[in-house]
Scaffold this motif. Structure first.
Motif, PDB file in Angstrom:
ATOM      1  N   ASP A 164     -16.905  21.278  15.780  1.00 24.00           N
ATOM      2  CA  ASP A 164     -17.253  20.770  17.127  1.00 24.00           C
ATOM      3  C   ASP A 164     -18.476  21.996  17.754  1.00 24.00           C
ATOM      4  N   ILE A 165     -19.814  21.074  17.726  1.00 25.07           N
ATOM      5  CA  ILE A 165     -20.799  21.960  17.905  1.00 25.07           C
ATOM      6  C   ILE A 165     -20.806  22.297  19.471  1.00 25.07           C
ATOM      7  N   ARG A 166     -20.355  21.460  20.335  1.00 21.86           N
ATOM      8  CA  ARG A 166     -20.320  21.772  21.709  1.00 21.86           C
ATOM      9  C   ARG A 166     -19.240  23.233  22.076  1.00 21.86           C
ATOM     10  N   GLU A 167     -17.996  23.103  21.258  1.00 27.01           N
ATOM     11  CA  GLU A 167     -17.176  23.895  21.504  1.00 27.01           C
ATOM     12  C   GLU A 167     -17.533  25.168  20.746  1.00 27.01           C
ATOM     13  N   GLY A 168     -18.024  25.236  19.655  1.00 28.05           N
ATOM     14  CA  GLY A 168     -18.520  26.284  18.740  1.00 28.05           C
ATOM     15  C   GLY A 168     -17.329  26.577  17.707  1.00 28.05           C
ATOM     16  N   GLU A 169     -16.454  25.559  17.450  1.00 33.11           N
ATOM     17  CA  GLU A 169     -15.205  25.987  16.789  1.00 33.11           C
ATOM     18  C   GLU A 169     -14.650  24.813  15.900  1.00 33.11           C
ATOM     19  N   VAL A 171     -12.156  22.258  14.743  1.00 33.45           N
ATOM     20  CA  VAL A 171     -11.222  21.542  15.357  1.00 33.45           C
ATOM     21  C   VAL A 171     -10.223  20.639  14.348  1.00 33.45           C
ATOM     22  N   SER A 172      -9.001  20.297  14.623  1.00 36.04           N
ATOM     23  CA  SER A 172      -8.311  19.374  13.736  1.00 36.04           C
ATOM     24  C   SER A 172      -8.507  18.127  13.895  1.00 36.04           C
ATOM     25  N   ALA A 173      -8.693  17.569  15.067  1.00 38.58           N
ATOM     26  CA  ALA A 173      -9.250  16.230  15.240  1.00 38.58           C
ATOM     27  C   ALA A 173     -10.596  16.025  15.586  1.00 38.58           C
ATOM     28  N   ARG A 174     -11.037  14.897  14.938  1.00 35.67           N
ATOM     29  CA  ARG A 174     -12.252  14.503  15.414  1.00 35.67           C
ATOM     30  C   ARG A 174     -12.866  14.117  16.680  1.00 35.67           C
ATOM     31  N   PRO A 175     -13.807  15.112  17.145  1.00 35.62           N
ATOM     32  CA  PRO A 175     -14.387  14.997  18.348  1.00 35.62           C
ATOM     33  C   PRO A 175     -14.638  13.613  19.036  1.00 35.62           C
ATOM     34  N   THR A 176     -14.627  13.376  20.202  1.00 36.58           N
ATOM     35  CA  THR A 176     -14.574  12.171  20.910  1.00 36.58           C
ATOM     36  C   THR A 176     -16.223  11.823  20.943  1.00 36.58           C
ATOM     37  N   HIS A 177     -16.954  13.113  21.071  1.00 35.28           N
ATOM     38  CA  HIS A 177     -18.354  12.965  21.170  1.00 35.28           C
ATOM     39  C   HIS A 177     -19.186  12.994  20.044  1.00 35.28           C
ATOM     40  N   CYS A 185     -19.552  18.297   5.629  1.00 35.17           N
ATOM     41  CA  CYS A 185     -20.460  19.471   6.337  1.00 35.17           C
ATOM     42  C   CYS A 185     -19.818  20.616   6.844  1.00 35.17           C
ATOM     43  N   SER A 186     -18.562  20.462   7.486  1.00 37.80           N
ATOM     44  CA  SER A 186     -17.990  21.625   8.161  1.00 37.80           C
ATOM     45  C   SER A 186     -17.364  22.610   6.992  1.00 37.80           C
ATOM     46  N   ARG A 187     -16.895  21.830   5.724  1.00 35.53           N
ATOM     47  CA  ARG A 187     -16.447  22.813   4.823  1.00 35.53           C
ATOM     48  C   ARG A 187     -17.723  23.357   4.031  1.00 35.53           C
ATOM     49  N   LEU A 188     -18.780  22.780   3.971  1.00 37.98           N
ATOM     50  CA  LEU A 188     -19.912  23.354   3.238  1.00 37.98           C
ATOM     51  C   LEU A 188     -20.380  24.369   4.344  1.00 37.98           C
ATOM     52  N   VAL A 219     -29.429  19.697  13.921  1.00 39.13           N
ATOM     53  CA  VAL A 219     -28.853  19.443  15.253  1.00 39.13           C
ATOM     54  C   VAL A 219     -27.988  20.415  15.994  1.00 39.13           C
ATOM     55  N   TYR A 220     -27.342  21.269  15.193  1.00 38.26           N
ATOM     56  CA  TYR A 220     -26.411  22.371  15.401  1.00 38.26           C
ATOM     57  C   TYR A 220     -27.451  23.591  16.123  1.00 38.26           C
ATOM     58  N   LEU A 221     -28.225  23.685  15.299  1.00 42.48           N
ATOM     59  CA  LEU A 221     -29.434  24.883  15.912  1.00 42.48           C
ATOM     60  C   LEU A 221     -29.938  24.389  17.063  1.00 42.48           C
ATOM     61  N   GLY A 222     -30.267  23.159  17.125  1.00 45.87           N
ATOM     62  CA  GLY A 222     -31.035  22.498  18.352  1.00 45.87           C
ATOM     63  C   GLY A 222     -30.368  22.619  19.563  1.00 45.87           C
ATOM     64  N   TYR A 223     -29.085  22.352  19.225  1.00 44.17           N
ATOM     65  CA  TYR A 223     -28.166  22.230  20.640  1.00 44.17           C
ATOM     66  C   TYR A 223     -28.292  23.367  21.466  1.00 44.17           C
ATOM     67  N   HIS A 224     -28.611  24.839  20.667  1.00 43.52           N
ATOM     68  CA  HIS A 224     -28.546  25.995  21.201  1.00 43.52           C
ATOM     69  C   HIS A 224     -30.192  26.278  21.704  1.00 43.52           C
ATOM     70  N   LEU A 225     -31.111  25.805  20.785  1.00 41.60           N
ATOM     71  CA  LEU A 225     -32.556  25.995  21.093  1.00 41.60           C
ATOM     72  C   LEU A 225     -33.279  25.006  20.790  1.00 41.60           C
ATOM     73  N   ASP A 226     -33.679  24.228  21.809  1.00 41.62           N
ATOM     74  CA  ASP A 226     -34.261  23.024  21.358  1.00 41.62           C
ATOM     75  C   ASP A 226     -35.533  22.843  20.679  1.00 41.62           C
ATOM     76  N   ALA A 227     -36.399  24.109  20.228  1.00 47.12           N
ATOM     77  CA  ALA A 227     -37.299  23.955  19.708  1.00 47.12           C
ATOM     78  C   ALA A 227     -37.559  23.686  18.160  1.00 47.12           C
ATOM     79  N   VAL A 228     -36.191  24.040  17.728  1.00 42.51           N
ATOM     80  CA  VAL A 228     -35.973  23.924  16.450  1.00 42.51           C
ATOM     81  C   VAL A 228     -36.012  22.283  15.787  1.00 42.51           C
ATOM     82  N   SER A 229     -35.809  21.486  16.878  1.00 41.26           N
ATOM     83  CA  SER A 229     -35.640  19.904  16.782  1.00 41.26           C
ATOM     84  C   SER A 229     -37.134  19.388  16.177  1.00 41.26           C
ATOM     85  N   ALA A 230     -38.252  20.381  16.556  1.00 38.89           N
ATOM     86  CA  ALA A 230     -39.652  20.092  16.183  1.00 38.89           C
ATOM     87  C   ALA A 230     -40.295  20.319  14.974  1.00 38.89           C
TER      88      ALA A 230
END
Length: 241
Positions: A164-169, A171-177, A185-188, A219-230
């Protein structure tokens, strides 16, 4: 002018005027810094120095700092160590271009960060030397960067979980967002966080799987630092790998 010695990794360059260059470095002495290099692009200038300022090239230098000038200057600059493959191997040079652009967009601090600099400096040597597993190197680099920038997973991975990118952890259940990494990808991500760079060849991935994980990490890095999306070099990277 005050002089000082340091090491740096080339992140980005900009043409300035007819013959000069602005060089952005990640340095061991002051984090990210910009340097004015005059006459390096002129016909009669120091043409040999231009070759030093390629993406992710390591340099050693004696810098000059003046309170009246915004940018630093070089009194002397030379290669930090010899690169045997990055300048000549299209796979490695493409990867170096991507890594440099990611660092240029992610790192804004003007304070020294010995851990980050040491990792980046050693990563250049590792990329230059690696013989197998090159196609996974940028994925390993992004995973390790998440750790160094302080937003790697806050708990241990459990097989079958989602990150879960928002929570940074994990999680056992698929997030609703929508801001999460798939189970694969989580395993990798966990595997790459704990992988030795010398064993990347053991991680078997298809091109589609690499692309999916690369997109997820941006997406993960961009959530914390917007510049990477470019990051512009992603398209080239996907074509090569």
């Amino acid at each position: 002018m005050k002089s000082y010695k340091g090491r740096g990794i080339v992140l980005h360059t900009l043409k300035y005027g007819d013959s000069s260059l602005v060089v952005y470095l990640l340095t061991d002495v002051g984090g990210r810094r910009s340097y004015m290099v005059q006459g390096v692009r002129s016909r009669n200038g120091r043409g040999s120095k231009l070759a030093l300022f390629q993406s992710m090239f390591p340099v050693e230098f004696e810098g000059l700092e003046s309170p009246r000038q915004e940018m630093h200057r070089f009194k002397e600059v030379r290669a930090g160590f010899a690169l045997r493959e990055i300048p000549f191997d299209v796979r490695k040079s493409t990867m170096a271009l991507f890594m440099a652009e990611v660092l240029y967009r992610l790192v804004r601090e003007c304070e020294p960060n010995a851990t980050l600099f040491g990792f980046v400096w050693n990563s250049v040597g590792a990329l230059d030397a690696i013989e197998r597993g090159v196609a996974n190197f940028h994925l390993w680099f992004l995973a390790q960067m998440s750790r160094l920038l302080g937003f790697h997973p806050g708990n241990d991975y459990i097989p079958g979980s989602w990150f879960d990118i928002r929570e940074g952890e994990y999680v056992s259940a698929r997030p609703t967002h929508t801001l999460f990494l798939t189970q694969e990808c989580s395993r990798l991500l966990d595997e790459l966080l704990h992988s030795d760079v010398r064993r990347l060849e053991e991680i078997a991935l298809t091109r589609a799987e690499r692309t999916e994980f690369l997109n997820a990490m941006l997406v993960y890095l961009g959530y914390h630092l917007d510049a990477v999306s470019a990051v512009q070099s992603v398209r080239i990277l996907k074509e090569v790998f």
